[in-house]
Design an enzyme around this catalytic site. Structure first.
Site, mmCIF file in Angstrom:
data_model
loop_
_atom_site.group_PDB
_atom_site.id
_atom_site.type_symbol
_atom_site.label_atom_id
_atom_site.label_comp_id
_atom_site.label_asym_id
_atom_site.label_seq_id
_atom_site.Cartn_x
_atom_site.Cartn_y
_atom_site.Cartn_z
ATOM 1 N N GLY A 67 37.365 27.621 20.010
ATOM 2 C CA GLY A 67 37.700 25.577 21.572
ATOM 3 C C GLY A 67 36.299 25.547 21.412
ATOM 4 N N GLY A 123 36.855 31.493 24.648
ATOM 5 C CA GLY A 123 37.123 30.356 25.735
ATOM 6 C C GLY A 123 38.648 30.839 27.022
ATOM 7 N N GLU A 144 43.598 35.463 19.089
ATOM 8 C CA GLU A 144 42.768 35.769 19.984
ATOM 9 C C GLU A 144 42.785 36.632 20.577
ATOM 10 O OE1 GLU A 144 41.394 31.077 20.868
ATOM 11 O OE2 GLU A 144 43.256 31.623 22.126
#
Length: 277
Positions: A67, A123, A144
């Site tokens: 991100g 993030g 992630e």
């Protein structure tokens, strides 16, 4: 004729003034948007630097998220490696973060070499007051979550726009779900009829057709409004065959570093305490 000519001239002058005024308004609006974006980027940078400085130490295996915010995290990792001669190895969560690691000249690794990471930094699209997260706005939530799960410490970096009391208050695009293509419409139907959500296929911006993840799957953005019980919702979603992974990260983050517009950073801990740097 003179009266008609005068009327036409006045009309042209009026139209010109309206057009000029609209341009001025458009310019001022664009300046305001650019200023907000600059402030947002600065807040992201502050949060990223604070998290990297506090958590990353020599000899660590570091999970690198995806991100726009993590770009500043990688920049800070590069600075510290060059200045302090840190020896760290970085494990990416996506193709994007892999490229960031390589372009920064950092050491690339993977979970085969480091099945347990010292820390993962990433993030978030939204953070609630219990550090539950919505992630996956970039379509990378599966990678992630795998990296975050296998880290001893998982730390989140964001600007103040992502800070909410409850998930769904600010993030209005829904919970990102990575779905196997063959099951997509069945999953969408189940979510709408059984769970009361509104599912939408995420379409690609620079190609015709749907967004395709790094794993070759589709993204279903499922809107449930404000989520009162994210853990319960996540459990229900996880039981649906065809969903590879959800964008709900429940009880995984240890701390969140939130960059503020005034230049400060707020650290939110899992117990709800907030500390200002």
């Amino acid at each position: 004729r003179l009266l008609l000519s005068a009327s036409i001239i006045l009309l042209l002058l009026y139209i010109t003034s309206v057009v000029v005024g609209a341009r001025d308004l458009s310019s001022s609006c664009q300046i305001e948007v650019n200023e907000k974006e600059d402030m947002s980027d600065e807040a992201k940078k502050l949060a990223a630097r604070a998290a990297v400085d506090r958590y990353v130490k020599d000899g660590m295996a570091v999970g690198v998220g995806s991100g726009s915010t993590i770009v500043f995290g990688v920049d800070r990792l590069k600075e510290r490696v060059e200045k302090e001669k840190l020896k760290i190895e970085c494990v990416p969560t996506s193709f994007q973060s892999r490229q960031l690691i390589l372009e920064a000249g950092l050491t690339l690794s993977d979970l085969q070499q480091h099945p347990v990471l010292d820390v993962a930094i990433d993030g978030a699209d939204e953070i609630d007051d219990k550090l539950n997260l919505i992630k996956g706005g970039g379509g990378c939530q599966t990678g992630e979550k795998i990296v975050a799960f296998n880290a001893k410490q998982f730390v989140v970096i964001a600007d103040s726009r992502k800070d909410s009391k409850k998930l769904g208050e600010k993030w209005k695009k829904g919970v990102p779900l990575e779905v196997i293509p063959a099951a997509f419409y069945a999953v969408q139907k189940h979510i709408e009829e059984k769970l009361g959500g509104k599912g939408k296929m995420r379409m690609a911006s620079d190609k015709a057709g749907p967004t395709v993840t790094d794993n070759g799957n589709f993204i279903l953005d499922a809107d449930f409004g404000v989520i009162e019980d994210p853990a319960n919702l996540d459990a229900k979603l996880q039981r649906i065959p065809g969903i590879v992974e959800t964008g709900l990260f429940i009880g995984m983050a240890e701390q969140a570093f939130i960059g503020q517009d005034d230049g400060s950073v707020t650290i939110i801990s899992r117990d709800g305490t907030r500390t200002k740097l």
